[in-house]
Design a protein around this motif. Structure first.
Motif, mmCIF file in Angstrom:
data_model
loop_
_atom_site.group_PDB
_atom_site.id
_atom_site.type_symbol
_atom_site.label_atom_id
_atom_site.label_comp_id
_atom_site.label_asym_id
_atom_site.label_seq_id
_atom_site.Cartn_x
_atom_site.Cartn_y
_atom_site.Cartn_z
ATOM 1 N N ARG A 75 3.710 40.823 17.088
ATOM 2 C CA ARG A 75 3.669 42.273 17.225
ATOM 3 C C ARG A 75 2.464 42.678 18.071
ATOM 4 N N ILE A 76 1.353 41.990 17.844
ATOM 5 C CA ILE A 76 0.135 42.280 18.596
ATOM 6 C C ILE A 76 0.304 41.868 20.055
ATOM 7 N N MET A 78 2.997 41.263 21.861
ATOM 8 C CA MET A 78 4.046 41.927 22.636
ATOM 9 C C MET A 78 3.644 43.359 22.980
ATOM 10 N N ALA A 79 2.947 44.044 22.055
ATOM 11 C CA ALA A 79 2.515 45.413 22.334
ATOM 12 C C ALA A 79 1.479 45.408 23.455
ATOM 13 N N LEU A 80 0.543 44.464 23.394
ATOM 14 C CA LEU A 80 -0.481 44.374 24.441
ATOM 15 C C LEU A 80 0.156 44.052 25.791
ATOM 16 N N ALA A 82 3.235 44.710 26.751
ATOM 17 C CA ALA A 82 3.982 45.880 27.238
ATOM 18 C C ALA A 82 3.026 46.920 27.804
ATOM 19 N N MET A 83 1.870 47.130 27.137
ATOM 20 C CA MET A 83 0.958 48.152 27.677
ATOM 21 C C MET A 83 0.296 47.678 28.975
ATOM 22 N N ALA A 92 7.945 49.327 30.490
ATOM 23 C CA ALA A 92 8.098 48.150 29.630
ATOM 24 C C ALA A 92 8.184 48.624 28.193
ATOM 25 N N ARG A 93 8.992 47.949 27.399
ATOM 26 C CA ARG A 93 9.106 48.304 25.985
ATOM 27 C C ARG A 93 9.109 47.040 25.137
ATOM 28 N N SER A 94 8.335 47.044 24.074
ATOM 29 C CA SER A 94 8.303 45.875 23.194
ATOM 30 C C SER A 94 9.250 46.087 22.011
ATOM 31 N N PHE A 95 9.850 44.999 21.555
ATOM 32 C CA PHE A 95 10.778 45.054 20.428
ATOM 33 C C PHE A 95 10.481 43.911 19.455
ATOM 34 N N THR A 96 10.492 44.221 18.171
ATOM 35 C CA THR A 96 10.359 43.168 17.162
ATOM 36 C C THR A 96 11.664 42.370 17.133
ATOM 37 N N GLN A 99 14.325 44.613 15.772
ATOM 38 C CA GLN A 99 14.779 45.608 16.748
ATOM 39 C C GLN A 99 15.616 44.971 17.859
#
Lengths: 440, 440
Positions: A75-76, A78-80, A82-83, A92-96, A99
């Motif tokens: 989660r950490i 993929m979010a980093l 994407a940003m 860009a969009r991150s998905f768990t 999701q």
């Protein structure tokens, strides 16, 4: 427009700089006109750190909660990631895993994928976004709980996404340039393999080659996903892993499957039979001495071993003695399982009727792999001769259609690797550059 | 059997030991026969560390991805807490904001709760499990994206869960013993308040008391949730925050609301009018000099200020000069907003027609809060007299039904706090023990 799935492991995204580097690489693929879906692992040692934390709290963490904990890692990252991509001007969009529609059974810690329903990923792709998916994780429909896929999970996530999204290729980024004919740290003249069948890759992975996880290769073979194993530190072409039997093979960026087969045939001419040689020092040999040579004895013994859940690899049974009517059976298991198996056998020694047990963890296993072996006799003879010339004793032999494995003393196996590599004409002209530490 | 919601902040779960201590506390509540739902914050400084990481990757992280990133923090703490409880032999299950049915609008970083549908929590409770919910997070139904609630989010999560589950009480665990009549670090004889109305609590929180977030208190008041603010480091009774106007007030462990009101009335006899005194050193005063005293001028000026989104607190307009036909307007804003407001006003100085601007960040604000003020005149007079006796000059005055605020020099405000605390008979017999560092 083609769709490329890319997988980046923890060592590629170990810090902010790594994340930006990977983001740049993804953006380049996007700029080249491809749709991009990325599966990413947790940063560097995050997963191990979370595991340590769990074990500080309790020696035996509840599996459901352990999965909840560990999935924080991707989660950490993929979010980093994407940003980072967004900051470079691309959507860009991150998905768990949940999701992304990565549906698994309910086996926490080693869940199997049962279905992939990437509805949200398709929507995001249709809207022009680069899609980042958490590797290693999924969820179970019945319990609605979060699961993890276990070892090699992120590779498997990438392959499963590639299959579900009908991707043109699945690129596995790692810290080496691709799959080598042998471990370049042991065999300096090891050569990068340009193309290898998934069957050969499976045998190499099962026999100590660490660049790809067996499970991901199996998934790719079953779903005809073409893999491209390559380095995240340069732009070199890596190794294409493909299924030559695929009737519905995707053309892929690597060229069509049919073309692939014919190319392979050409390659065979100059590089006959052998794809690579792998070594494995992680196994131990258990020998059961004096087993009565009567029907059902082997079955009885391996039932005892099976109950320990140990992963038995090579099994060799000697010719039985005409005098005693008894034989010896040897097999190899991962060292981690050795103690457990010995205990289980010891406990049932009398009932099984054997005489004694021997344990030996100073062994090395060498495996010679190549689809060409099927139609080419003389491979075994050449292998045994090369080892014999070097004075290396063979303790066990086991073969499959496309593999020959031998067990030697542990301290001979690296020498054996170099000798065999040379004997089968695999040596490159110059030594391979070795990146990274672990070959993974 | 009653249902208790408990909230534990980051400082209570900053390491494995803290997590086990909190787990033990939760188990004790369970053993006492209650159903327990826990809202937990991220461990220690996790949120700040994740924020730092995001800013290493990009100066302006995309809000959607920042929320995805930050929610990893509670995912870690809740999973660890659940496994700690399970290791103590009690069933526990952790749930993300989305799994808990915490539905919000789509405002990433400061989402508002629009609905709470705790279906899975009820199921888990019915099955006898202790429920652990990630504080601070929710999800939006339309975008299906993860959101965070912003500052004080975990308190709000706890209160929202208590309301949705019709809990008997919502316990907010912190590192102080409860709500005090004033800050014990400044006023050593500050007294812990046993019971306070949510209205009074709101005024105290809005004027510098840091023990509870305004937003959570508002939510609790609107939904008639009884709060119990108490220490996670001991078993002392803390402070009950209740809504005396609640028609449907829950009986709560703290006793019924009606009873509460009558108890409160009794208390009033010996402790008239004043609940507490708070101080705030985080504001600055802006004075607009020479504003033409004609209709619409104040509106014009505060429209300029409103555009900066600064949170204007006190506003005071002087009597206008008969000679010049002009007046001065002073107001306070958080220091962080001060520069922005000054720039905005300066830019429209000519159009607004005032003469000049003054900026002063050396001010302190003191607020005297008490529901009893409504029916008791003379409070202001007593306050002004006490400050005057101590030689403290009052620069601004503003009042609400249950509050009087005054602005003094910054370096006088702590003295003022002690003097006023004594003057209104709030002093305890002995000095309060001060735990922790921040009062939060």
């Amino acid at each position: 427009m083609s769709l490329i799935v890319q997988k980046f492991g923890g060592s590629s995204v170990s810090d902010a700089e790594g994340i930006r580097r990977v983001a740049k690489r993804i953006v380049e693929t996007r700029k080249a006109g491809h749709d991009v879906v990325v599966a990413v692992s947790a940063m560097g040692d995050t997963t191990d750190e979370l595991l340590d934390l769990a074990h500080e709290v309790t020696p035996i963490p509840a599996p459901r909660e352990l999965d909840m904990l560990l999935t924080a890692g991707e989660r950490i990252s993929m979010a980093l990631l994407a940003m980072a991509i967004k900051s470079m001007g691309h959507d860009a969009r991150s998905f768990t895993g949940s999701q992304a529609g990565m549906i698994t059974d309910a086996q926490h810690g080693s869940a199997r994928i049962v279905d992939v329903t990437p509805v949200r990923l398709r929507e995001a792709l249709d809207e022009g976004a680069i899609v980042i998916v958490a590797g290693f994780q999924g969820f179970n429909r019945d319990t609605k709980d979060i699961t993890t896929l276990g070892r090699g999970g992120s590779d498997t996530t990438a392959v499963a996404l590639a299959a579900a999204l009908n991707a043109d290729i699945c690129e596995i980024y790692t810290d080496v340039d691709g799959v080598y004919t042998s471990d370049p740290r042991v065999v300096p003249l090891a050569r990068k393999i340009d193309r290898i069948t998934s069957e050969e890759m499976l045998e190499l992975a099962a026999n100590g080659a660490k660049v790809l996880y067996i499970r991901a290769v199996e998934y790719a073979r079953r779903h005809n996903v073409v893999l491209h194993v390559r380095s995240s530190f340069n732009n070199n072409e890596g190794t294409i892993v493909y299924n030559p039997d695929s009737a519905t093979g995707r053309p892929g960026i690597a060229g069509g499957t049919d073309e692939t087969v014919s190319e392979r045939k050409e390659t065979v001419v100059e590089n006959p039979m052998i794809a690579g040689v792998a070594a494995d020092l992680s196994e131990a040999k258990i020998t059961i001495v004096g087993v009565p040579d009567i029907p059902g004895k082997a079955a009885q013994i391996f039932k005892i071993v099976a109950k320990t859940n140990a992963n038995v690899d090579m099994i060799v049974q000697n010719v039985s003695s005409a005098v005693t009517g008894r034989t010896d059976i040897s097999f190899t298991v991962p060292m981690n399982d050795g103690h457990r198996v010995m205990q289980a056998l010891e406990a049932e020694k009398d009932q099984a009727g054997f005489e004694s047990l021997q344990y030996d963890d100073q062994i090395g296993k060498l495996a010679l792999v190549g689809a060409g072996m099927r139609t080419n006799s003389g491979v075994s003879a050449k292998l045994f001769e090369a080892l014999s010339d070097a004075g290396i004793n063979i303790e066990m032999i086991s073969t499959s259609e496309i593999r020959i494995s031998v067990v030697t003393r542990a301290d001979s196996v690296n020498t054996a690797l170099r000798i065999v590599h040379t004997a089968f004409g695999l040596d490159a002209d110059t030594a391979a550059e070795v990146h990274g530490g672990t070959g993974r």
